[in-house]
Design a protein around this motif. Structure first.
Motif, short mmCIF file in Angstrom:
data_model
loop_
_atom_site.label_atom_id
_atom_site.label_comp_id
_atom_site.label_asym_id
_atom_site.label_seq_id
_atom_site.Cartn_x
_atom_site.Cartn_y
_atom_site.Cartn_z
N GLU B 188 93.25 -56.09 -35.74
CA GLU B 188 92.22 -56.22 -36.78
C GLU B 188 90.82 -56.35 -36.21
O GLU B 188 89.84 -56.22 -36.93
N ARG B 189 90.73 -56.63 -34.90
CA ARG B 189 89.41 -56.75 -34.27
C ARG B 189 88.76 -55.38 -34.07
O ARG B 189 87.56 -55.28 -33.85
N SER B 223 85.52 -49.17 -30.38
CA SER B 223 84.62 -50.30 -30.57
C SER B 223 85.29 -51.40 -31.38
O SER B 223 86.05 -51.14 -32.31
N PHE B 224 84.98 -52.61 -30.98
CA PHE B 224 85.50 -53.79 -31.68
C PHE B 224 84.45 -54.27 -32.69
O PHE B 224 83.26 -54.01 -32.54
N GLN B 225 84.93 -54.97 -33.71
CA GLN B 225 84.01 -55.52 -34.69
C GLN B 225 83.10 -56.52 -33.98
O GLN B 225 83.58 -57.33 -33.21
N PRO B 237 82.96 -58.10 -26.65
CA PRO B 237 83.74 -58.13 -27.90
C PRO B 237 85.24 -57.87 -27.69
O PRO B 237 86.05 -58.19 -28.57
N SER B 238 85.62 -57.27 -26.55
CA SER B 238 87.05 -57.05 -26.29
C SER B 238 87.71 -58.28 -25.68
O SER B 238 88.91 -58.28 -25.42
N TYR B 271 91.95 -60.07 -22.51
CA TYR B 271 91.58 -58.85 -23.24
C TYR B 271 92.42 -58.71 -24.50
O TYR B 271 93.65 -58.87 -24.46
N ALA B 272 91.75 -58.38 -25.59
CA ALA B 272 92.43 -58.23 -26.88
C ALA B 272 93.44 -57.09 -26.80
O ALA B 272 93.12 -55.99 -26.33
#
Lengths: 290, 324
Positions: B188-189, B223-225, B237-238, B271-272
């Motif tokens: 969801e990110r 790209s991440f939110q 953001p990751s 890391y996500a």
């Protein structure tokens, strides 16, 4: 910590649970209480219960336990376990040669991957944390004990979270690009986490020193590694003790002779006592080592 | 005893792996292609999970100290026994003193060479598999080097020279591979456009592809939110507060190149992860060569469980066929 635990399946073999997006001792405590309670259930089909800083993961065999059943069990355990506020554990003194020649040689080799190529990792960390100099940084780093909040990345590597208020947490970014080499037993730091590199290898954490104490050894030579080849467990408390080169060399000689030992004491940790007095409570833990 | 004359690029002893130590940072290890390992073992009369040699991208050259029944399965590598070509997926009689030379794979990345009796290295934490990063298990905790002498266990006697794997039970390797992924973890990110392009675009295996993980390139950056990063997570953001990594999970450091963690995975990090490759497709990942193309297909957990049942059924058919 003001929202429920978020569960997600890592395909058909893993259940992942995020206790909190941000790091805190409270989030760690919740994860630890749930995973310990889960371990006691000895569920068939559960292969591994892995605790991380503010999250945890259950690896399972879906032929033996239905994923949805597992999730229901974990949620039931969660309700009972979150009330756990104290921990019966051990405190371990880890000797450290800060600013040692080996991490220094390594950090110089990878200077082009660092935020501040003109400074050492210690100088950089002191500066961005608003501390006067390297000595002040070392004093802060070794001034309060640390919780082992996760064991992993590679075999036996402890992630540690310092027992201080959030304002005093030491924070540094990871290297811009990971190094391909880190000396064995390097003290690292990335984000708000400290670590000890259990084996030589790649790494992205800033490097501050080395400990002579092996913490992972498949040969299990030293006394404190006889019970298991991996020394650290989540929930262990670590107190770093700065030592000089002579003491380091002496310790290494003892490691080689098989006579080296660590100072380890049993201790009771109370989360509420810590939250009530985060400055003075950790000192009572340090006294146990004296 | 088997003497290693040339070790090949990355040859190690592997069985089906060890469970129960991932929480200490010790990953399952074991054959990346568990199906091929099982096939090779069954052909020589071994238990499905006996220890064998996993030979990656360039095979070894081995001299046999005694007569042996051997079979290899998985990647299609050229194989010469004393300069005579020998077939895959077939139980072969090797005589004392003979040399088996494996070359490089035309398709696939990993060949499994089983010997009747299994490679008899010590069991460490419940398995003979090599975990090289931790210097654990296998032959002295490492990949093979020239001069190593590998002990062989006692054959069951059930293996028969010339036994072969029916075509229906052989794997098809090579070409563009479809990998099924259950989205989740920190999916969801991702920005919705990034989630869409991840599944829509073709990806290519990069040069950094090994037992720890497979890195893919060629797709659009993901790209991440944007968000105010949580305390302890790191600034990109990751980044997330370091957490556990599922085997098969896909992380995208800095949103650039997805990495699928495999059986020698680092057990956690910051890391996500955006999803996990289903267990039934992990063998396929382990057979991918650098520059091979892949597409990711979104599936549900139920799909993953159904695919797993199919996979297990095939393994069972194979075991029944060989009376194991």
């Amino acid at each position: 910590m003001n929202r429920p635990i978020r569960y997600s399946f890592g395909a058909d073999e893993h259940l992942f649970a995020e206790v909190s997006e941000s790091m805190s001792l409270e989030a760690f405590f919740v994860g630890m209480a749930i995973t310990r309670a889960l371990e006691k259930l000895e569920l068939e089909g559960v292969l591994d219960i892995c605790l991380a800083n503010a999250s945890f993961q259950v690896r399972f065999d879906p032929e033996l336990i239905d994923p949805q059943t597992l999730l229901d069990v974990v949620k039931t355990v969660e309700v009972k376990a979150v009330a756990e506020r104290s921990l019966h554990t051990r405190i371990i003194e880890i000797p450290v040669l800060y600013n040692d020649p080996w991490t220094h040689e390594t950090l110089m080799r990878f200077r082009d991957r660092h935020q501040d190529p003109s400074a050492t990792d210690l100088e950089y960390a002191a500066r961005i944390n608003g501390l006067a100099d390297v000595e002040a940084f070392i004093a802060a780093h070794s001034g309060a004990p640390w919780f082992v909040s996760m064991v992993g990345f590679v075999a036996g590597l402890p992630f540690m979270f310092q027992m201080v208020e959030r304002e005093r947490q030491l924070q540094v970014p990871k290297y811009l690009r990971p190094r391909t080499d880190t000396p064995k037993l390097t003290l690292g730091h990335g984000g708000c986490f400290g670590c000890i590199y259990s084996v030589r290898g790649a790494g992205g954490y800033q490097m501050f020193g080395v400990t002579p104490a092996p913490i992972y050894d498949p040969q299990q030579t030293l006394e404190y590694l006889k019970a298991h080849m991996v020394f650290f467990r989540p929930g262990d408390i670590v107190q770093f003790k700065p030592i000089d080169r002579a003491a380091y060399d002496q310790a290494v000689a003892e490691v080689e002779a098989g006579t080296f030992d660590l100072r380890i004491r049993a201790v009771e940790f109370s989360l509420d006592a810590f939250l009530a007095d985060p400055v003075n409570y950790p000192k009572t833990l340090q006294e146990v080592l004296a | 005893m088997i003497k290693v004359l040339k070790p090949g690029l990355a040859t190690s002893v592997q069985d089906l792996g060890r469970e129960g130590y991932y929480h200490l940072g010790i990953p399952p290890s074991g054959a990346l292609d568990q199906y091929a390992l099982t096939a090779a073992n069954l052909l020589v009369g071994n238990a499905p999970g006996a220890a064998a040699l996993e030979c990656t991208l360039l095979g070894p050259e081995l001299q046999f100290g005694e007569d042996a029944l051997v079979a290899f399965s998985g990647a299609y590598m050229g194989a010469l026994l004393d300069d005579v070509q020998v077939p895959p997926d077939t139980a072969l009689q090797v005589r004392a003193g003979q040399v088996l030379r494996l070359s490089y794979p035309k398709v696939g990345a990993r060949l499994y060479l089983a010997v009747a009796g299994g490679i008899d290295v010590p069991v460490v934490l419940g398995s003979r598999s090599t975990y090289a990063l931790g210097g654990l298990g296998g032959f002295n905790g490492r990949r093979l080097v020239a001069g190593d002498e590998l002990p062989v266990g006692t054959p069951s006697g059930k293996g028969k020279v010339g036994a072969s794997l029916p075509m229906a039970l052989r794997q098809s390797l090579g070409g563009e591979v479809e990998l099924r992924v259950v989205p989740g973890l920190y999916y969801e990110r991702l920005q919705p456009s990034a989630a869409a392009s991840f599944f829509a675009e073709p990806w290519t295996v990069g040069s950094e592809a090994d037992r720890i993980g497979y890195r893919f390139k060629g797709g659009s950056a993901l790209s991440f939110q944007p968000r105010e990063q949580p305390f302890g997570a790191g600034s990109d953001p990751s980044n997330i507060v370091d957490s556990c990594y599922p085997i098969g999970s896909i992380q995208v450091p800095a949103g650039l190149e997805p990495i699928i963690l495999h059986r020698d995975a680092v057990s956690g990090g910051g890391y996500a992860m955006i999803g996990t490759v289903i267990s039934a497709d992990l063998d396929l990942v382990g057979q991918m060569q650098p520059n091979q193309k892949a597409r990711f297909r979104e599936v549900s957990l139920d799909d993953a469980l159904a695919a797993r049942q199919q996979y297990k059924k095939k393994l069972k058919r194979m075991a029944e066929l060989f009376g194991a």
